[in-house]
Design an enzyme around this catalytic site. Structure first.
Site, PDB file in Angstrom:
ATOM      1  N   CYS A 173       0.819  -1.225   0.000  1.00  0.00           N
ATOM      2  CA  CYS A 173       0.000   0.000   0.000  1.00  0.00           C
ATOM      3  C   CYS A 173       0.848   1.269   0.000  1.00  0.00           C
ATOM      4  O   CYS A 173       0.351   2.349  -0.313  1.00  0.00           O
ATOM      5  CB  CYS A 173      -0.940   0.001   1.197  1.00  0.00           C
ATOM      6  SG  CYS A 173      -1.975  -1.456   1.280  1.00  0.00           S
ATOM      7  N   HIS A 199      -2.962   6.987   3.205  1.00  0.00           N
ATOM      8  CA  HIS A 199      -3.455   5.713   2.684  1.00  0.00           C
ATOM      9  C   HIS A 199      -4.821   5.448   3.313  1.00  0.00           C
ATOM     10  O   HIS A 199      -4.995   5.565   4.531  1.00  0.00           O
ATOM     11  CB  HIS A 199      -2.461   4.611   3.028  1.00  0.00           C
ATOM     12  CG  HIS A 199      -2.984   3.240   2.754  1.00  0.00           C
ATOM     13  ND1 HIS A 199      -3.642   2.914   1.588  1.00  0.00           N
ATOM     14  CD2 HIS A 199      -2.971   2.107   3.515  1.00  0.00           C
ATOM     15  CE1 HIS A 199      -3.995   1.641   1.642  1.00  0.00           C
ATOM     16  NE2 HIS A 199      -3.615   1.134   2.793  1.00  0.00           N
ATOM     17  N   ASN A 259     -10.225   0.156   1.025  1.00  0.00           N
ATOM     18  CA  ASN A 259      -8.767   0.196   0.940  1.00  0.00           C
ATOM     19  C   ASN A 259      -8.351  -0.292  -0.442  1.00  0.00           C
ATOM     20  O   ASN A 259      -8.406  -1.487  -0.721  1.00  0.00           O
ATOM     21  CB  ASN A 259      -8.188  -0.692   2.049  1.00  0.00           C
ATOM     22  CG  ASN A 259      -6.672  -0.756   2.023  1.00  0.00           C
ATOM     23  OD1 ASN A 259      -6.038  -0.350   1.051  1.00  0.00           O
ATOM     24  ND2 ASN A 259      -6.097  -1.281   3.083  1.00  0.00           N
TER      25      ASN A 259
HETATM   26  O1  UT7 Z   1      -3.366  -1.435   4.039  1.00  0.00           O
HETATM   27  C1  UT7 Z   1      -3.292  -1.879   5.351  1.00  0.00           C
HETATM   28  C2  UT7 Z   1      -4.284  -2.983   5.499  1.00  0.00           C
HETATM   29  N1  UT7 Z   1      -4.777  -3.284   6.768  1.00  0.00           N
HETATM   30  C3  UT7 Z   1      -5.273  -2.440   7.702  1.00  0.00           C
HETATM   31  O2  UT7 Z   1      -5.216  -1.274   7.610  1.00  0.00           O
HETATM   32  C4  UT7 Z   1      -5.932  -3.077   8.878  1.00  0.00           C
HETATM   33  C5  UT7 Z   1      -5.732  -2.335  10.167  1.00  0.00           C
HETATM   34  N2  UT7 Z   1      -6.630  -2.840  11.161  1.00  0.00           N
HETATM   35  C6  UT7 Z   1      -7.927  -2.496  11.219  1.00  0.00           C
HETATM   36  O3  UT7 Z   1      -8.373  -1.696  10.421  1.00  0.00           O
HETATM   37  C7  UT7 Z   1      -8.780  -3.091  12.291  1.00  0.00           C
HETATM   38  O4  UT7 Z   1      -7.961  -3.841  13.181  1.00  0.00           O
HETATM   39  C8  UT7 Z   1      -9.924  -3.985  11.723  1.00  0.00           C
HETATM   40  C9  UT7 Z   1     -10.959  -3.120  11.023  1.00  0.00           C
HETATM   41  C10 UT7 Z   1      -9.358  -5.015  10.759  1.00  0.00           C
HETATM   42  C11 UT7 Z   1     -10.610  -4.716  12.862  1.00  0.00           C
HETATM   43  O5  UT7 Z   1     -11.116  -3.793  13.801  1.00  0.00           O
HETATM   44  P1  UT7 Z   1     -10.856  -4.004  15.362  1.00  0.00           P
HETATM   45  O6  UT7 Z   1     -11.576  -2.943  16.055  1.00  0.00           O
HETATM   46  O7  UT7 Z   1      -9.376  -4.111  15.555  1.00  0.00           O
HETATM   47  O8  UT7 Z   1     -11.595  -5.387  15.612  1.00  0.00           O
HETATM   48  P2  UT7 Z   1     -10.990  -6.746  16.166  1.00  0.00           P
HETATM   49  O9  UT7 Z   1     -10.134  -7.405  15.161  1.00  0.00           O
HETATM   50  O10 UT7 Z   1     -10.438  -6.512  17.539  1.00  0.00           O
HETATM   51  O11 UT7 Z   1     -12.316  -7.590  16.323  1.00  0.00           O
HETATM   52  C12 UT7 Z   1     -13.331  -7.229  17.248  1.00  0.00           C
HETATM   53  C13 UT7 Z   1     -14.491  -8.203  17.080  1.00  0.00           C
HETATM   54  C14 UT7 Z   1     -14.048  -9.662  17.072  1.00  0.00           C
HETATM   55  O12 UT7 Z   1     -15.038 -10.418  17.738  1.00  0.00           O
HETATM   56  P3  UT7 Z   1     -14.818 -10.891  19.249  1.00  0.00           P
HETATM   57  O13 UT7 Z   1     -13.592 -11.733  19.238  1.00  0.00           O
HETATM   58  O14 UT7 Z   1     -14.682  -9.630  20.046  1.00  0.00           O
HETATM   59  O15 UT7 Z   1     -16.081 -11.652  19.540  1.00  0.00           O
HETATM   60  C15 UT7 Z   1     -14.044 -10.026  15.608  1.00  0.00           C
HETATM   61  O16 UT7 Z   1     -14.262 -11.410  15.387  1.00  0.00           O
HETATM   62  O17 UT7 Z   1     -15.124  -7.966  15.809  1.00  0.00           O
HETATM   63  C16 UT7 Z   1     -15.212  -9.222  15.100  1.00  0.00           C
HETATM   64  N3  UT7 Z   1     -15.155  -8.943  13.677  1.00  0.00           N
HETATM   65  C17 UT7 Z   1     -16.248  -8.649  12.961  1.00  0.00           C
HETATM   66  N4  UT7 Z   1     -17.551  -8.547  13.296  1.00  0.00           N
HETATM   67  C18 UT7 Z   1     -18.403  -8.215  12.321  1.00  0.00           C
HETATM   68  C19 UT7 Z   1     -14.078  -8.912  12.881  1.00  0.00           C
HETATM   69  N5  UT7 Z   1     -14.447  -8.609  11.622  1.00  0.00           N
HETATM   70  C20 UT7 Z   1     -15.791  -8.436  11.656  1.00  0.00           C
HETATM   71  C21 UT7 Z   1     -16.750  -8.101  10.673  1.00  0.00           C
HETATM   72  N6  UT7 Z   1     -18.038  -7.996  11.051  1.00  0.00           N
HETATM   73  N7  UT7 Z   1     -16.402  -7.876   9.390  1.00  0.00           N
END
Ligand code: UT7
Length: 354
Positions: free
Chosen positions: A116, A257, A287
């Site tokens: 990216c 980005h 993204n």
């Molecule tokens: O170009 C660079 C590419 N990557 C990035 O920029 C990613 C950077 N990271 C992020 O943007 C965030 O970490 C995410 C958007 C990917 C995730 O957000 P988060 O607030 O860090 O959520 P998390 O991974 O801590 O997950 C929280 C909860 C989990 O459930 P439990 O374990 O608390 O029950 C996940 O399983 O949200 C759940 N979850 C979802 N729920 C509904 C994860 N993805 C989803 C989803 N819909 N799509």
């Protein structure tokens, strides 16, 4: 870094797939909701390439749009650099395909990959060639079709990405230098945090006929990338400002980005930047990897957010790990505006085929 020749951004362009996929569409694929995606990422919809649409087609559409914006003859272009992690094939390079399609008969052409952050790396490369006096005009493109490498059953990743291409034209300027400063960094020890395994020559099934397995899909430690990003963005912007001999207060617009609105806001806060200085289109593009910075700039220009004379901090982060920033002063106007009542049109892949 000081150069013997100045460089100016004189054009920006976009190439987008026609299909829009909303969060509601994704609710039908994985256990997610429009509300979760919007709250956690700021994304409402994204463009996704059809089976017929390719990385090279999107790149060519963006190139033509940027060439139109700049009002140049493609034969002026002496360098084509394409930043992509998702080329049509290992070779020929996407840059060579663009070079042929636009008729840049005098140009050198190559691809480079910094995930990216690729577009920031590519801008810095173009600046080296122009600043040294080697070339006078460069086309730099960021393009990715990540949708081909997403596991559409994995809600942690498939909701984040969109496809697209964004392009810049950079020209030598003997009077002014408007590419004010850059900063590039990498930390390969974090490569496993965001990667697409089993897609290269290390893949044990490559070359086996018939194929014994499908290629890998994008895998990510979202939390770790989030933490990395909110630190990498301020570090890169501050360092590029220092290279430019200005302070963060001198920046009119932050063009980061477009990965996640929470990352963008948090990084802007850490930089002490007012929310009005943020340029974002993550809500409608998701993204788009290497394309996201030029696409955000392209849209901000279309809606009149960025004005002629604005000092902009372009800042990227992503797989590798890589991160970097380029400080540019934007002074270009769309050369088509005088001849088109309706102004710049969205460049769609279909239009580029006509
Ligand atoms: O170009 C660079 C590419 N990557 C990035 O920029 C990613 C950077 N990271 C992020 O943007 C965030 O970490 C995410 C958007 C990917 C995730 O957000 P988060 O607030 O860090 O959520 P998390 O991974 O801590 O997950 C929280 C909860 C989990 O459930 P439990 O374990 O608390 O029950 C996940 O399983 O949200 C759940 N979850 C979802 N729920 C509904 C994860 N993805 C989803 C989803 N819909 N799509």
């Amino acid at each position: 870094m000081k150069f013997s020749h100045g460089a100016r951004l004189i054009g920006v362009g976009a190439g987008l797939p026609s299909a829009v996929v909303t969060n509601f569409d994704l609710e039908k694929l994985v256990d997610t909701s429009d509300e979760w995606i919007k709250t956690r990422t700021g994304i409402s919809e994204r463009r996704i390439a059809s089976e017929e649409e390719t990385t090279s087609q999107l790149a060519i559409a963006a190139a033509k749009d940027a060439i139109g914006f700049a009002g140049i003859d493609p034969q002026e272009i002496e360098l084509v650099v394409v930043a992509t992690s998702t080329p049509d094939n290992l070779y020929p390079s996407t840059a060579c395909m663009v070079q042929a399609a636009i008729g840049a008969k005098r140009a050198a052409a190559f691809d480079m990959e910094a995930a990216c952050t690729g577009i920031v790396y590519a801008l810095a490369v173009a600046q080296q060639f122009i600043g040294s006096g080697t070339f006078k005009c460069a086309l730099v493109i960021g393009v990715d079709i990540h949708s081909r490498f997403l596991n559409w059953a994995d809600r942690n990743t498939c909701i984040l990405f969109g496809d697209g291409a964004g392009a810049f034209i950079i020209k030598a300027d003997e009077k002014e230098n408007e590419m004010l400063g850059t900063y590039l960094r990498a930390d390969g020890s974090g490569g496993h945090l965001l990667h697409i395994p089993n897609t290269g020559s290390a893949y044990p099934h490559a070359g086996v006929t018939p194929p014994t397995a499908t290629h890998g899909f994008l895998e990510m430690n979202g939390r770790a990338i989030y933490e990395f990003a909110v630190n990498a963005v301020p570090e890169a912007v501050r360092a590029a400002c220092s290279d430019a001999g200005i302070t963060v207060d001198d920046i009119d617009f932050l063009i980061p980005h477009q990965a996640n609105m929470r990352i963008i806001k948090s990084a802007a806060e850490r930089l002490g930047m007012a929310p009005e200085k943020i340029v974002s289109n993550v809500n409608e593009m998701g993204n788009t990897s290497a394309a996201s910075i030029p696409l955000a700039m392209w849209q901000a220009l279309k809606r009149g957010q960025i004005q002629v004379g604005s000092t902009c901090a372009l800042v990227g982060f992503g797989g590798g790990l890589t991160w970097g920033s380029a400080i540019v002063k934007w002074t270009a106007v769309d050369q088509r505006q005088s001849s088109q009542d309706e102004g710049t049109q969205v460049t769609e892949v279909e239009a580029s085929k006509k």
